[in-house]
Structures are given as structure tokens and as C-alpha cells.
Motif scaffolding. Structure first.
Motif, PDB file in Angstrom:
ATOM      1  N   PRO A 120       0.802  -1.234   0.000  1.00 55.98           N
ATOM      2  CA  PRO A 120       0.000   0.000   0.000  1.00 55.98           C
ATOM      3  C   PRO A 120       0.830   1.276   0.000  1.00 55.98           C
ATOM      4  CG  PRO A 120      -0.903  -1.579   1.552  1.00 55.98           C
ATOM      5  CD  PRO A 120       0.385  -2.160   1.072  1.00 55.98           C
ATOM      6  N   ASP A 121       1.912   1.293   0.778  1.00 56.72           N
ATOM      7  CA  ASP A 121       2.745   2.500   0.808  1.00 56.72           C
ATOM      8  C   ASP A 121       3.358   2.776  -0.560  1.00 56.72           C
ATOM      9  OD1 ASP A 121       2.240   3.129   3.429  1.00 56.72           O
ATOM     10  OD2 ASP A 121       3.991   2.067   4.208  1.00 56.72           O
ATOM     11  N   SER A 122       3.755   1.718  -1.266  1.00 59.07           N
ATOM     12  CA  SER A 122       4.319   1.886  -2.610  1.00 59.07           C
ATOM     13  C   SER A 122       3.271   2.442  -3.562  1.00 59.07           C
ATOM     14  CB  SER A 122       4.843   0.550  -3.139  1.00 59.07           C
ATOM     15  OG  SER A 122       5.932   0.081  -2.370  1.00 59.07           O
ATOM     16  N   ALA A 123       2.030   1.973  -3.415  1.00 60.42           N
ATOM     17  CA  ALA A 123       0.954   2.467  -4.270  1.00 60.42           C
ATOM     18  C   ALA A 123       0.687   3.942  -4.003  1.00 60.42           C
ATOM     19  CB  ALA A 123      -0.308   1.652  -4.041  1.00 60.42           C
ATOM     20  N   LEU A 124       0.631   4.316  -2.730  1.00 62.28           N
ATOM     21  CA  LEU A 124       0.412   5.724  -2.383  1.00 62.28           C
ATOM     22  C   LEU A 124       1.547   6.596  -2.916  1.00 62.28           C
ATOM     23  CD1 LEU A 124      -0.923   5.630   1.287  1.00 62.28           C
ATOM     24  CD2 LEU A 124      -2.160   6.370  -0.740  1.00 62.28           C
ATOM     25  N   ASP A 125       2.789   6.138  -2.742  1.00 60.07           N
ATOM     26  CA  ASP A 125       3.942   6.896  -3.236  1.00 60.07           C
ATOM     27  C   ASP A 125       3.839   7.111  -4.742  1.00 60.07           C
ATOM     28  OD1 ASP A 125       5.060   7.047  -0.743  1.00 60.07           O
ATOM     29  OD2 ASP A 125       6.485   5.417  -1.043  1.00 60.07           O
TER      30      ASP A 125
END
Length: 326
Positions: free
Chosen positions: A257-262
Motif C-alpha cells: 500500500p505504501d508503494s501504491a500511495l507513493d
């Protein structure tokens, strides 16, 4: 080691990155002439090598036989600093990414500064990122800056443009570190990857990481590489075609999820920067700014410890981009 991705073996020598050569030469010249200030503030964007420069400087100052480009990599202090066991180097970082640096850490800094060097002439204190210090920690840290310890250098690393307290900034000599141009960052990435990024992967990952080459390198060397590049293509398709894409949800679901948000935050920022001025008043541009605010609130919620669930993060990442074309 501040300059390394997780689980990487530390190098014998630490070197700054090519786009920081000017800053390195300035710092080196000040040291060799005996004019290096006791407190330095290195300001640069995360993921562009600011910590590499800080660590290279720290190891250079402590090396018993430094060369023009940095530490020798062979002496006792270099061997110990590579293993993280050098008693004359104190690195202060958050216990976890995004966490604060509290007053207890600064009390250790004060004790360290009051001591004497164990191996060489100097001691070095490295704090990164400086903006992670709490208000109480900043206030306690002023003692080190106002009453500098003998033969002790303090290196602060901060995000460029971050408003550190004036009492801190005024007591440090500041270096504003440039971010690399995209072509230079891409060439460096391809060299680090041994040419395996020349197929367009380096360029794509730089876009995904908002032109932060060290972040891009870590992702290109990770198990998520293929999934991240696939998501990048889906994101680009949505922005190019200016319509919702059912494939985006599947691509986002495949990565952390953090990679997607980034990735989506970087994509929206890049898209907004490329819009003509007149179009910045359009409905989709307005929704783009709202989406960035939503992502910022999610990050703030994570930092506060409320930890939004994984499904919410992925849903927010997808709707932030697809929602531009309502």
C-alpha cells in the motif's frame, strides 16, 4: 548505515554522489584549511543522497589517513565505522521510519559530546533527519550548539525547505544540496544496475519515485520491481487517456500500500506540474489537489499511530487517481 538499503553490506569507503561533488569539495576544503564549522546542516530532498554525503563526511573526518575523495577504507576507524562499532561516531536516527527523535536521544548526544575521542582526534555526531526531533529535543540540543564541545563536529541532515527552528538554523553553517537532473540520475541508476535498467526500467522507476534515485534503486533491486513497473504503466495509461481504468485496481492490489500511495502521489504531482496554467482551474485539476490532500492525511494518520487498514490504503490510492475523471 544511513546510506545503504536494508541488509546491504557496508562498503569500506563512503563517497558522496556525483551531483553533490560541489558540496563535497567545499566541505573538504574547509576541513583541510582548519575552517570547518563545528555544526553543519545539509539540506536535501530524501532519496537523493543527502545521507550518503553526511556519512561520507563523518567517516572522512574520523579517518586516520583520508584521501582527497573521502575515507581510506583500510584504517581501524574505517573498519569500525563500516561495522557500526566506531565509538567516536554517534548516529542519531528515529527508531522507525516516520517516528520522532525524543529527548532521551539528545541526552545521549550531550553525554557523547562531553566525552573525549577514543581512537583519533575528533568525534562526530550525525543526526538525520533533523526535523524528526521533538520540541523538547530541539530545546535540549541547543546546549550542544551554544556550547560546542572541543574537537567535535555535528552534522544535521534535513529535508530541503523544512522549517527547522531559527535557533537551530542560525547556529549551523548550511549547505543546500541539489537534486540530480533526470538524465544524470538515470545514467547513475543504469550504471548501478550494471545496464539492466537501460530497458526503460530506470526511467520509469525514477518517475514512480518522483526523481529520487536512491529510492528508485532500492525498488529496482526489490522483489516488487516487476509489479511496481506494471503499476506505473497502469498509472500512466490513466493519465494519458484521461479516463478511469479497471486495470488500475488490480495493479494497485499487487503492491504494498505504501508503494501504491507513493507512486500515485508522484504521478499526480507530475501531472499537475505539466498542465497548462489555464487548465489548473479545471475540475480534474481541483480533484488532483484534493487527492494529494487526502494522501497527505493518510500519511499523517499512519505517523500518528492510527494505522489505516491495508484495504483502505489501497482503495484510497486507486480512487485518488481514477477519481480525477468523474
Amino acid at each position: 548505515m544511513l546510506e545503504l538499503p536494508p541488509n546491504a553490506n557496508p562498503p569500506p569507503q563512503s563517497r558522496s554522489l556525483p551531483w553533490h561533488d560541489s558540496a563535497w569539495q567545499s566541505l573538504e576544503a574547509l576541513f583541510t584549511s582548519g575552517r570547518l564549522p563545528h555544526a553543519m546542516l545539509l539540506e536535501g530532498q530524501p532519496g537523493t543522497g543527502r545521507n550518503r554525503l553526511a556519512l561520507a563526511l563523518a567517516r572522512y573526518l574520523l579517518c586516520s589517513q583520508p584521501s582527497e575523495g573521502g575515507n581510506c577504507g583500510e584504517c581501524k576507524t574505517c573498519t569500525l565505522s563500516a561495522s557500526g562499532a566506531l565509538p567516536d561516531l554517534l548516529s542519531v536516527v528515529p527508531s522507525e521510519s516516520g517516528k520522532a527523535i525524543g529527548i532521551n536521544a539528545i541526552r545521549e548526544v550531550i553525554r557523547f559530546a562531553a566525552g573525549t575521542a577514543s581512537l583519533g582526534r575528533y568525534k562526530v555526531i550525525l543526526i538525520s533527519p533533523a526535523e524528526a526531533l521533538t520540541t523538547a529535543a530541539f530545546n535540549a540540543f541547543l546546549k550542544c550548539l551554544e556550547e560546542p564541545a572541543s574537537e567535535t563536529f555535528i552534522i544535521l541532515v534535513s529535508a530541503r525547505g523544512f522549517p527547522l527552528p531559527a535557533t537551530i538554523r542560525s547556529r549551523c553553517q548550511r549547505w543546500q544540496l541539489p537534486s540530480p537532473e533526470q538524465g544524470r540520475a538515470q545514467a547513475w541508476l543504469e550504471n548501478e544496475l550494471g545496464g539492466t535498467g537501460a530497458d526503460g526500467a530506470a526511467s520509469a522507476m525514477l518517475e514512480l519515485c518522483n526523481d529520487r534515485p536512491l529510492d528508485a534503486l532500492i525498488k529496482l533491486q526489490s522483489d516488487e520491481r516487476g509489479l511496481l513497473l506494471a503499476m506505473h504503466r497502469s498509472v500512466k495509461d490513466v493519465l494519458r487517456e484521461e479516463k478511469k481504468s479497471p486495470a488500475l485496481e488490480q495493479a494497485v492490489a499487487a503492491v504494498e500500500p505504501d508503494s501504491a500511495l507513493d507512486a500515485i502521489e508522484c504521478a499526480i504531482q507530475r501531472w499537475l506540474r505539466g498542465l497548462p496554467t489555464a487548465r489548473l482551474r479545471s475540475g480534474e485539476a481541483h480533484r488532483g489537489f484534493v487527492a494529494l490532500d487526502s494522501i497527505a492525511r493518510l500519511r499523517a494518520a499512519k505517523r500518528s499511530g492510527s494505522n489505516p487498514n491495508v484495504d483502505l490504503l489501497r482503495f484510497s490510492a486507486t480512487t485518488a487517481l481514477n477519481g480525477l475523471w468523474e
